[in-house]
Design a protein around this motif. Structure first.
Motif, PDB file in Angstrom:
ATOM      1  N   HIS A 154      39.067 -23.473  65.316  1.00 49.45           N
ATOM      2  CA  HIS A 154      36.940 -23.796  65.255  1.00 49.45           C
ATOM      3  C   HIS A 154      36.724 -24.272  66.191  1.00 49.45           C
ATOM      4  CE1 HIS A 154      36.639 -20.656  62.098  1.00 49.45           C
ATOM      5  NE2 HIS A 154      38.046 -21.137  61.085  1.00 49.45           N
ATOM      6  N   SER A 155      37.020 -25.732  67.069  1.00 50.19           N
ATOM      7  CA  SER A 155      36.716 -26.436  67.851  1.00 50.19           C
ATOM      8  C   SER A 155      36.133 -26.354  69.181  1.00 50.19           C
ATOM      9  CB  SER A 155      37.755 -27.325  67.685  1.00 50.19           C
ATOM     10  OG  SER A 155      38.880 -27.234  68.476  1.00 50.19           O
ATOM     11  N   ALA A 156      37.770 -25.058  69.498  1.00 51.73           N
ATOM     12  CA  ALA A 156      37.509 -24.287  70.952  1.00 51.73           C
ATOM     13  C   ALA A 156      36.658 -23.155  70.732  1.00 51.73           C
ATOM     14  CB  ALA A 156      38.917 -23.573  71.153  1.00 51.73           C
ATOM     15  N   CYS A 186      35.585 -11.652  71.044  1.00 50.99           N
ATOM     16  CA  CYS A 186      36.830 -12.327  70.582  1.00 50.99           C
ATOM     17  C   CYS A 186      36.187 -13.168  70.336  1.00 50.99           C
ATOM     18  CB  CYS A 186      37.563 -12.126  71.916  1.00 50.99           C
ATOM     19  SG  CYS A 186      37.836 -10.957  73.046  1.00 50.99           S
ATOM     20  N   LEU A 187      35.234 -13.871  69.713  1.00 52.07           N
ATOM     21  CA  LEU A 187      35.291 -14.928  69.224  1.00 52.07           C
ATOM     22  C   LEU A 187      36.060 -15.372  68.309  1.00 52.07           C
ATOM     23  CD1 LEU A 187      33.892 -18.409  68.967  1.00 52.07           C
ATOM     24  CD2 LEU A 187      32.057 -16.112  67.563  1.00 52.07           C
ATOM     25  N   LYS A 188      36.501 -14.680  67.071  1.00 52.68           N
ATOM     26  CA  LYS A 188      36.903 -14.739  65.988  1.00 52.68           C
ATOM     27  C   LYS A 188      38.500 -14.953  66.596  1.00 52.68           C
ATOM     28  CE  LYS A 188      38.758 -12.851  61.565  1.00 52.68           C
ATOM     29  NZ  LYS A 188      39.843 -13.026  61.536  1.00 52.68           N
ATOM     30  N   GLN A 189      39.058 -13.840  67.762  1.00 51.25           N
ATOM     31  CA  GLN A 189      40.294 -14.118  68.231  1.00 51.25           C
ATOM     32  C   GLN A 189      40.086 -16.221  68.357  1.00 51.25           C
ATOM     33  OE1 GLN A 189      41.158 -11.800  70.704  1.00 51.25           O
ATOM     34  NE2 GLN A 189      40.677  -9.608  69.342  1.00 51.25           N
ATOM     35  N   ILE A 190      39.231 -16.219  68.929  1.00 53.63           N
ATOM     36  CA  ILE A 190      39.475 -17.819  69.585  1.00 53.63           C
ATOM     37  C   ILE A 190      39.263 -19.192  68.936  1.00 53.63           C
ATOM     38  CG2 ILE A 190      38.135 -19.859  71.026  1.00 53.63           C
ATOM     39  CD1 ILE A 190      37.365 -17.127  72.393  1.00 53.63           C
TER      40      ILE A 190
END
Length: 202
Positions: A179-181, A169-173
């Protein structure tokens, strides 16, 4: 995964203030030396002589390598052994040169030694900046591939393995929180991995 350590901002600020105050006092003493003769003076025969505070002024210069050595010892576990030894040698070289220069009056060796140590330290830091990922502080892809290449060239009995995984789920974040999150998520996962793996794991 050993990280090329970074000093905490609060610790750095305290050290910076202490060194600043020491050097301000040192500068004042040196500027007033022609009047006070505290650091050095020229006598009636036009001969240079050391003053009462010559040793104090000299020691003030060494506060930097002393503090750097303390930080190095505190952060010892975050460094490779070879890196730790190299940095220790580079820090102590000007100190040893200064002691020798104080003992053998007239031989100027401290400044060439200091310049040499600074150049090697600069090269060392630049090399580490190339080898390590700026975000997480762990090896980047190029360093990993170089390490694997070296291991393949060793004896066949030198067995090693590798773990490969993906972050869910990195893309969802990134899409939802920015992108900082996503960067913070990568850093936190790296910290967790470093805590659970053994010390001898790259």
């Amino acid at each position: 995964m050993k990280r090329f350590f970074k000093i905490k901002k609060d610790t750095f600020k305290v050290i910076e203030k202490i060194l600043f105050i020491i050097q301000i006092i040192n500068i004042i003493i040196i500027v007033l030396t022609p009047l006070t003769k505290l650091v050095f003076y020229i006598d009636g025969n036009n001969v240079y002589s050391r003053g009462k505070l010559f040793l104090n002024q000299t020691l003030a210069v060494y506060y930097y390598p002393i503090f750097a050595t303390i930080i190095l010892l505190i952060e010892r576990k975050k460094l490779e052994t070879k890196d730790f030894v190299l940095l220790l040698i580079l820090m102590f070289s000007p100190v040893i040169a200064g002691i020798l220069q104080a003992i053998f009056f007239g031989y100027l060796i401290i400044w060439p030694t200091t310049a040499f140590s600074l150049i090697l330290t600069y090269i060392f830091i630049k090399q580490k900046m190339v080898q390590y990922d700026a975000l997480t502080g762990v090896w980047n892809r190029g360093s990993l591939f170089e390490y694997v290449k070296q291991r393949f060239n060793l004896d066949e009995k030198n067995i090693f393995g590798a773990l490969y995984f993906d972050i869910d789920c990195l893309k969802q974040i990134n899409d939802q929180y920015g992108h900082s999150a996503g960067d913070r998520a990568i850093v936190e996962i790296t910290v967790i991995i470093k805590k659970i793996v053994e010390n001898n794991v790259v």
